[in-house]
Design a protein around this motif. Structure first.
Motif, PDB file in Angstrom:
ATOM      1  N   GLY A 165      -8.476  72.200 -10.666  1.00  0.00           N
ATOM      2  CA  GLY A 165      -8.372  70.942 -11.404  1.00  0.00           C
ATOM      3  C   GLY A 165      -9.543  71.087 -12.694  1.00  0.00           C
ATOM      4  N   THR A 166     -10.117  72.330 -13.028  1.00  0.00           N
ATOM      5  CA  THR A 166     -10.954  72.398 -14.008  1.00  0.00           C
ATOM      6  C   THR A 166     -10.354  72.648 -15.287  1.00  0.00           C
ATOM      7  OG1 THR A 166     -11.398  74.416 -13.563  1.00  0.00           O
ATOM      8  CG2 THR A 166     -12.628  72.816 -12.710  1.00  0.00           C
ATOM      9  N   GLY A 167      -9.104  72.962 -15.306  1.00  0.00           N
ATOM     10  CA  GLY A 167      -8.421  73.609 -16.548  1.00  0.00           C
ATOM     11  C   GLY A 167      -7.825  72.324 -17.549  1.00  0.00           C
ATOM     12  N   PHE A 168      -7.676  72.627 -18.711  1.00  0.00           N
ATOM     13  CA  PHE A 168      -7.444  71.791 -19.707  1.00  0.00           C
ATOM     14  C   PHE A 168      -6.625  72.755 -20.878  1.00  0.00           C
ATOM     15  CE2 PHE A 168     -11.655  72.829 -21.098  1.00  0.00           C
ATOM     16  CZ  PHE A 168     -11.266  73.136 -22.494  1.00  0.00           C
ATOM     17  N   ASP A 169      -5.773  72.249 -21.486  1.00  0.00           N
ATOM     18  CA  ASP A 169      -4.805  72.874 -22.554  1.00  0.00           C
ATOM     19  C   ASP A 169      -4.902  72.221 -23.951  1.00  0.00           C
ATOM     20  OD1 ASP A 169      -3.224  70.574 -22.427  1.00  0.00           O
ATOM     21  OD2 ASP A 169      -1.662  71.664 -21.436  1.00  0.00           O
ATOM     22  N   VAL A 170      -4.358  72.902 -24.857  1.00  0.00           N
ATOM     23  CA  VAL A 170      -4.655  72.729 -26.210  1.00  0.00           C
ATOM     24  C   VAL A 170      -3.979  71.124 -26.567  1.00  0.00           C
ATOM     25  CG1 VAL A 170      -2.189  73.471 -27.245  1.00  0.00           C
ATOM     26  CG2 VAL A 170      -4.157  73.406 -28.646  1.00  0.00           C
ATOM     27  N   ASP A 171      -3.140  70.750 -25.650  1.00  0.00           N
ATOM     28  CA  ASP A 171      -2.580  69.356 -25.811  1.00  0.00           C
ATOM     29  C   ASP A 171      -3.749  68.282 -25.288  1.00  0.00           C
ATOM     30  OD1 ASP A 171      -0.049  69.419 -26.779  1.00  0.00           O
ATOM     31  OD2 ASP A 171       0.561  70.056 -24.998  1.00  0.00           O
ATOM     32  N   ASP A 172      -4.588  68.528 -24.350  1.00  0.00           N
ATOM     33  CA  ASP A 172      -5.645  67.830 -23.897  1.00  0.00           C
ATOM     34  C   ASP A 172      -6.815  67.551 -25.157  1.00  0.00           C
ATOM     35  OD1 ASP A 172      -4.556  67.551 -21.099  1.00  0.00           O
ATOM     36  OD2 ASP A 172      -5.383  69.423 -20.573  1.00  0.00           O
ATOM     37  N   VAL A 173      -6.985  68.841 -25.872  1.00  0.00           N
ATOM     38  CA  VAL A 173      -7.775  68.898 -26.770  1.00  0.00           C
ATOM     39  C   VAL A 173      -7.489  67.984 -27.942  1.00  0.00           C
ATOM     40  CG1 VAL A 173      -8.844  70.501 -28.496  1.00  0.00           C
ATOM     41  CG2 VAL A 173      -8.726  71.340 -26.372  1.00  0.00           C
ATOM     42  N   ALA A 174      -6.125  68.086 -28.261  1.00  0.00           N
ATOM     43  CA  ALA A 174      -5.748  67.177 -29.364  1.00  0.00           C
ATOM     44  C   ALA A 174      -5.605  66.040 -28.998  1.00  0.00           C
ATOM     45  CB  ALA A 174      -4.390  67.601 -29.536  1.00  0.00           C
ATOM     46  N   ALA A 175      -5.380  65.654 -27.695  1.00  0.00           N
ATOM     47  CA  ALA A 175      -5.339  64.211 -27.223  1.00  0.00           C
ATOM     48  C   ALA A 175      -6.618  63.565 -27.099  1.00  0.00           C
ATOM     49  CB  ALA A 175      -4.770  63.909 -25.726  1.00  0.00           C
ATOM     50  N   GLU A 176      -7.723  64.195 -26.717  1.00  0.00           N
ATOM     51  CA  GLU A 176      -9.006  63.815 -26.969  1.00  0.00           C
ATOM     52  C   GLU A 176      -9.375  63.566 -28.328  1.00  0.00           C
ATOM     53  OE1 GLU A 176     -13.253  65.046 -24.825  1.00  0.00           O
ATOM     54  OE2 GLU A 176     -11.755  65.536 -23.939  1.00  0.00           O
ATOM     55  N   LEU A 177      -8.924  64.421 -29.153  1.00  0.00           N
ATOM     56  CA  LEU A 177      -9.519  64.326 -30.687  1.00  0.00           C
ATOM     57  C   LEU A 177      -8.685  63.215 -31.072  1.00  0.00           C
ATOM     58  CD1 LEU A 177     -10.826  65.144 -33.206  1.00  0.00           C
ATOM     59  CD2 LEU A 177      -8.756  66.724 -33.572  1.00  0.00           C
ATOM     60  N   VAL A 178      -7.690  62.936 -30.716  1.00  0.00           N
ATOM     61  CA  VAL A 178      -7.165  61.701 -31.555  1.00  0.00           C
ATOM     62  C   VAL A 178      -7.674  60.502 -30.785  1.00  0.00           C
ATOM     63  CG1 VAL A 178      -4.751  60.267 -31.182  1.00  0.00           C
ATOM     64  CG2 VAL A 178      -4.840  62.643 -31.686  1.00  0.00           C
ATOM     65  N   ALA A 179      -7.837  60.380 -29.547  1.00  0.00           N
ATOM     66  CA  ALA A 179      -8.547  59.249 -29.229  1.00  0.00           C
ATOM     67  C   ALA A 179      -9.869  58.980 -29.511  1.00  0.00           C
ATOM     68  CB  ALA A 179      -8.694  59.201 -27.436  1.00  0.00           C
ATOM     69  N   LYS A 180     -10.684  60.040 -30.007  1.00  0.00           N
ATOM     70  CA  LYS A 180     -11.905  59.816 -30.678  1.00  0.00           C
ATOM     71  C   LYS A 180     -11.897  59.030 -31.936  1.00  0.00           C
ATOM     72  CE  LYS A 180     -14.956  63.232 -30.241  1.00  0.00           C
ATOM     73  NZ  LYS A 180     -15.623  64.657 -30.285  1.00  0.00           N
ATOM     74  N   LEU A 181     -11.024  59.839 -32.730  1.00  0.00           N
ATOM     75  CA  LEU A 181     -10.816  59.462 -34.184  1.00  0.00           C
ATOM     76  C   LEU A 181     -10.516  57.776 -34.099  1.00  0.00           C
ATOM     77  CD1 LEU A 181      -9.307  62.623 -35.820  1.00  0.00           C
ATOM     78  CD2 LEU A 181     -11.568  61.746 -36.039  1.00  0.00           C
ATOM     79  N   VAL A 182      -9.504  57.713 -33.401  1.00  0.00           N
ATOM     80  CA  VAL A 182      -8.971  56.107 -33.275  1.00  0.00           C
ATOM     81  C   VAL A 182     -10.038  55.123 -32.818  1.00  0.00           C
ATOM     82  CG1 VAL A 182      -7.360  54.609 -32.316  1.00  0.00           C
ATOM     83  CG2 VAL A 182      -6.534  56.892 -33.263  1.00  0.00           C
ATOM     84  N   GLY A 183     -10.795  55.732 -31.836  1.00  0.00           N
ATOM     85  CA  GLY A 183     -11.953  54.751 -31.331  1.00  0.00           C
ATOM     86  C   GLY A 183     -13.057  54.622 -32.168  1.00  0.00           C
ATOM     87  N   ARG A 184     -12.929  55.722 -32.756  1.00  0.00           N
ATOM     88  CA  ARG A 184     -14.445  55.361 -33.983  1.00  0.00           C
ATOM     89  C   ARG A 184     -13.902  54.977 -35.162  1.00  0.00           C
ATOM     90  NH1 ARG A 184     -17.853  60.992 -32.231  1.00  0.00           N
ATOM     91  NH2 ARG A 184     -18.064  60.357 -29.895  1.00  0.00           N
ATOM     92  N   HIS A 185     -12.477  54.514 -35.496  1.00  0.00           N
ATOM     93  CA  HIS A 185     -12.573  54.004 -36.743  1.00  0.00           C
ATOM     94  C   HIS A 185     -11.465  52.647 -36.491  1.00  0.00           C
ATOM     95  CE1 HIS A 185     -12.952  58.193 -37.987  1.00  0.00           C
ATOM     96  NE2 HIS A 185     -13.195  57.875 -39.206  1.00  0.00           N
ATOM     97  N   PRO A 186     -12.325  51.751 -35.694  1.00  0.00           N
ATOM     98  CA  PRO A 186     -11.619  50.542 -35.437  1.00  0.00           C
ATOM     99  C   PRO A 186     -11.043  49.687 -36.784  1.00  0.00           C
ATOM    100  CG  PRO A 186     -14.159  50.308 -34.943  1.00  0.00           C
ATOM    101  CD  PRO A 186     -13.718  51.888 -35.353  1.00  0.00           C
ATOM    102  N   HIS A 187     -12.043  49.942 -37.879  1.00  0.00           N
ATOM    103  CA  HIS A 187     -11.664  49.214 -38.951  1.00  0.00           C
ATOM    104  C   HIS A 187     -10.301  49.889 -39.680  1.00  0.00           C
ATOM    105  CE1 HIS A 187     -13.680  53.087 -40.124  1.00  0.00           C
ATOM    106  NE2 HIS A 187     -13.225  52.855 -41.278  1.00  0.00           N
ATOM    107  N   VAL A 188      -9.809  50.859 -39.067  1.00  0.00           N
ATOM    108  CA  VAL A 188      -8.635  51.733 -39.762  1.00  0.00           C
ATOM    109  C   VAL A 188      -7.414  51.238 -38.562  1.00  0.00           C
ATOM    110  CG1 VAL A 188      -7.062  53.627 -40.284  1.00  0.00           C
ATOM    111  CG2 VAL A 188      -9.743  53.414 -40.982  1.00  0.00           C
ATOM    112  N   PHE A 189      -7.578  51.673 -37.483  1.00  0.00           N
ATOM    113  CA  PHE A 189      -6.745  51.371 -36.101  1.00  0.00           C
ATOM    114  C   PHE A 189      -6.820  49.902 -35.610  1.00  0.00           C
ATOM    115  CE2 PHE A 189      -7.597  55.801 -36.980  1.00  0.00           C
ATOM    116  CZ  PHE A 189      -6.279  56.384 -37.331  1.00  0.00           C
ATOM    117  N   ALA A 190      -7.636  49.113 -35.755  1.00  0.00           N
ATOM    118  CA  ALA A 190      -7.564  47.935 -34.929  1.00  0.00           C
ATOM    119  C   ALA A 190      -7.891  46.760 -36.224  1.00  0.00           C
ATOM    120  CB  ALA A 190      -8.884  47.847 -33.960  1.00  0.00           C
TER     121      ALA A 190
END
Length: 316
Positions: A165-190
């Motif tokens: 259960g320790t593995g992750f793939d490139v989609d997990d990397v991209a998904a975490e990046l998207v979540a970070k960018l959206v979460g830290r730009h509430p003035h853009v995405f909220a």
């Protein structure tokens, strides 16, 4: 009896086994779906499983030709790059190539690599990209960005093989990046929050990051492996973003070396102490080469350097 001509449907293999939206109904109504040999094997296999498609071969080609006696309305799926494909299609191709290199039957060297063995390449490629950007070399920048991207794909592919259960793939990397960018730009995405200036966003980013990661210090999370000037500059940047005024920063730096004070002074908004140190190193290297050029082929000893310096000074 007249048979309607078979229809060719181009499929962009970079997008995997995905039909163009305009062809979905056509394929669904077709009496037969055929797979042109141009399709990559994984894509063809997926279409075969999902659509019941069969390979188009020289033996059965005539059966489905316009003049043949085969079933009407046959559709042939052919590999063809779509110029209207969404941005990022080549990234999917890059992921597929990385998987091929790492998989059985791929490259033996790639298959042996680990996170640890790849560390040196990550550092080297990052510095090469820095050099290309600093030099304003567009072609080199494009190439070096690709080399850095390779490191991301490589480490993601290695991580995907993790067990328990320790593995992750490139989609997990991209998904975490998207979540970070959206979460830290509430003035853009909220709705509701506004940010007036870039400096306001800088401070807001750090506030959101601190809350998200529950850090005790504004200096937590800084990478210690980076060069000394960059490390100190990052600490200064973090402290300044947290509201520490420049006079306090100067007081803290006063107890350190002259080099540390210079880095702190150069680490102001828009400053780049690491870049300044590198520029100084390049200028120093240029002066050394100028001295060497005064006596081509001469042995480098104490007397040589002193004579060379005198010649350069005389020219000035």
């Amino acid at each position: 009896m007249t048979h309607p001509p078979r229809t060719t449907v181009p499929v962009d293999p970079r997008l995997g086994a995905v039909l163009p939206a305009s062809a979905v109904r056509l394929v669904a109504a077709a009496s037969a779906v055929l797979l042109d040999p141009s399709l990559p094997e994984p894509v063809a296999a997926r279409f075969a499983a999902d659509l019941g498609a069969t390979p188009l071969t020289p033996d059965n080609a005539a059966e489905y030709a316009d003049r043949g006696s085969g079933p009407a309305g046959a559709v042939v799926l052919v590999a063809e790059r779509d110029p209207q494909a969404p941005s990022g299609a080549e990234l999917l191709e890059a992921v597929a190539v990385m998987d091929r290199l790492r998989s059985p039957g791929g490259c033996p060297w790639d298959a042996e690599q680990t996170h640890e063995s790849l560390l040196r390449y990550l550092v080297e490629e990052t510095y090469e990209l820095y050099d290309a950007l600093a030099a304003g070399d567009v072609a080199a920048t494009r190439e070096e960005l690709g080399d850095v991207l390779l490191q991301v794909l490589f480490h993601s592919r290695v991580a995907a093989e993790g067990r328990d259960g320790t593995g992750f793939d490139v989609d997990d990397v991209a998904a975490e990046l998207v979540a970070k960018l959206v979460g830290r730009h509430p003035h853009v995405f909220a709705d509701g929050e506004t940010v007036a200036t870039a400096s306001d966003q800088d401070r807001r980013w750090e506030e959101l990051k601190a809350a998200e990661k529950q850090r005790e210090s504004v200096l937590d999370g800084v990478a210690l492996a980076q060069p000394g000037a960059a490390l100190l500059a990052k600490y200064v940047s973090r402290a300044r973003r947290a509201g520490m005024p420049d006079d306090v920063l100067a007081t803290l730096a006063a107890t350190d070396s002259a080099v540390a004070r210079a880095v702190v002074a150069a680490a102001g908004p828009g400053g780049d102490p690491e870049g300044e140190l590198r520029a100084a190193a390049v200028a120093f290297a240029d002066r050394v080469r100028a001295l060497e050029a005064t006596e081509a082929g001469s042995s480098r000893d104490v007397g040589f350097w002193r004579r060379a310096l005198q010649r350069v000074d005389d020219v000035k």
